[in-house]
Design an enzyme around this catalytic site. Structure first.
Site, PDB file in Angstrom:
ATOM      1  N   SER A   1     -15.744 -50.283  17.566  1.00 41.26           N
ATOM      2  CA  SER A   1     -16.362 -49.029  17.985  1.00 41.26           C
ATOM      3  C   SER A   1     -15.751 -48.554  19.309  1.00 41.26           C
ATOM      4  O   SER A   1     -14.555 -48.291  19.365  1.00 41.26           O
ATOM      5  CB  SER A   1     -17.881 -49.204  18.054  1.00 41.26           C
TER       6      SER A   1
ATOM      7  N   HIS B   1     -21.762 -47.903   9.952  1.00 43.77           N
ATOM      8  CA  HIS B   1     -21.096 -48.145  11.233  1.00 43.77           C
ATOM      9  C   HIS B   1     -21.056 -49.641  11.509  1.00 43.77           C
ATOM     10  O   HIS B   1     -22.084 -50.274  11.763  1.00 43.77           O
ATOM     11  CB  HIS B   1     -21.823 -47.421  12.363  1.00 43.77           C
TER      12      HIS B   1
ATOM     13  N   ASP C   1     -19.648 -43.472   7.802  1.00 44.40           N
ATOM     14  CA  ASP C   1     -20.092 -43.939   9.119  1.00 44.40           C
ATOM     15  C   ASP C   1     -20.984 -42.868   9.758  1.00 44.40           C
ATOM     16  O   ASP C   1     -20.533 -41.752  10.022  1.00 44.40           O
ATOM     17  CB  ASP C   1     -18.870 -44.208  10.001  1.00 44.40           C
TER      18      ASP C   1
END
Length: 341
Positions: A144, A299, A272
């Site tokens: 991320s 995600h 996502d």
């Protein structure tokens, strides 16, 4: 299929393909048991970052290194971190996680924090590791926020000074402005509220103590309602950006993907909830990048059913990549591109 772009092999279990289910499922998986040792790494500006090393480490000083960079307000206790570090350890890698400033067990020392484009600390760590283990090949992995940072870092490393064997970027928000806007709609607002709460809770006591050079009152901090608001009021002024828009523009890795020649695996899910549809559609990929996109996965989710149990496909895919890189470390690992599992 366009060169560099591939369909990921991930298939969600029946009934569990929903993006939010996939995003939250990793929190329900039993985490691997890890023994960790901690180290504070001094930084050039007098601050520190905390490293978490997986123990026992390989006895061979030439064993390959796996360096993990976590996501926003993550840590070694994040569900994905445990699975990825365990996968690296099981394949003979010396595995560690770098906590971004203030994400370890103690607050950082300087009047600043970290952000999505903050590559200096990771660069410092990787150069120190190269000196400490001069014979060890090095692989870096980011998740991320840490994935966007890592992609920007290797794009900046045009002269290959870091000499990474390869890099893995998991769910990188390569267009920070678009991702911040995505989190203001629908169910995604719940994720934004959670992240914003964690950020405020960390900043509030430092702000009240006068440790941060911000024109921001505690009451105004409490009223910030979006991540863009937070980045306007806190992230940007703390780190030398004009405002959130300037920060997003300068810190996003997307415009620099074309520069990447280091063998790099990018894993992305079309659904996502932190990212807009078609995030990578108009981006040019560098010759080193293999982008694997799954229809589902949420995600940093990618939970599959294996041997009758829920398990991390993400860790399995990363393990396969690490296996592939390890078998090619001699004599010339730099010429090997990421491959499918």
């Amino acid at each position: 299929m366009i060169p560099g772009r591939h369909a990921a092999a991930f298939r969600p279990p029946s009934g569990l393909a929903n993006r939010h289910v996939q995003t939250l499922l990793p929190r329900l998986l039993p985490g691997p048991s890890l023994s960790l040792s901690r180290e504070e790494l001094p930084l050039p500006d007098g601050d520190v970052v905390e490293l978490a090393w997986v123990e026992p480490a390989p006895a061979d000083p030439a064993a390959p290194l796996f360096v993990l960079f976590h996501g926003l307000e993550g840590s070694v206790d994040s569900p994905y971190a445990r699975h990825l570090l365990a996968a690296a350890r099981e394949r003979g890698y010396r595995a560690l996680l770098m906590h971004f400033r203030g994400c370890g067990r103690r607050p950082n020392r300087r009047p600043r924090a970290y952000h999505s484009g903050d590559t200096a600390d990771a660069h410092w760590l990787l150069t120190r590791l190269a000196r400490r283990y001069p014979r060890a090949p090095r692989v870096a992995c980011g998740v991320s926020l840490g994935a966007n940072m890592l992609l920007k870092l290797i794009a900046e490393d045009a002269d290959d000074a870091l000499s990474l064997v390869g890099a893995i970027a998991i769910a990188p928000p390569v267009d920070l402005a678009a991702c911040a806007d995505t989190l203001t709609h629908g169910v995604a607002r719940l994720y934004q509220r959670h992240l914003l709460g964690a950020l405020k809770a960390k900043v509030a006591p430092r702000l009240a103590a006068g440790e941060l050079p911000l024109a921001l009152t505690p009451s105004r901090l409490a009223r910030l309602s979006t991540l863009r608001d937070y980045d306007d009021a806190v992230t940007a002024p703390l780190h030398g950006f004009r405002d959130a828009a300037d920060y997003y523009r300068r810190a996003s890795a997307g415009p620099r993907l074309a520069e990447i020649t280091t063998p790099t695996l990018v894993l992305h899910a079309d659904d996502d909830p932190f990212m807009p549809p078609g995030l990578f559609d108009d981006l040019e990929l560098g010759v080193g990048i293999r982008l694997e996109t799954a229809r589902h996965g949420g995600h940093v989710g990618f939970v599959e059913r294996r041997d009758g149990r829920f398990a991390s496909w993400l860790a399995r895919r990363v393990a396969a990549q690490l296996d592939g890189w390890r078998t090619t470390l001699v004599p010339d690992p730099r010429r090997v591109s990421p491959s499918g599992d």
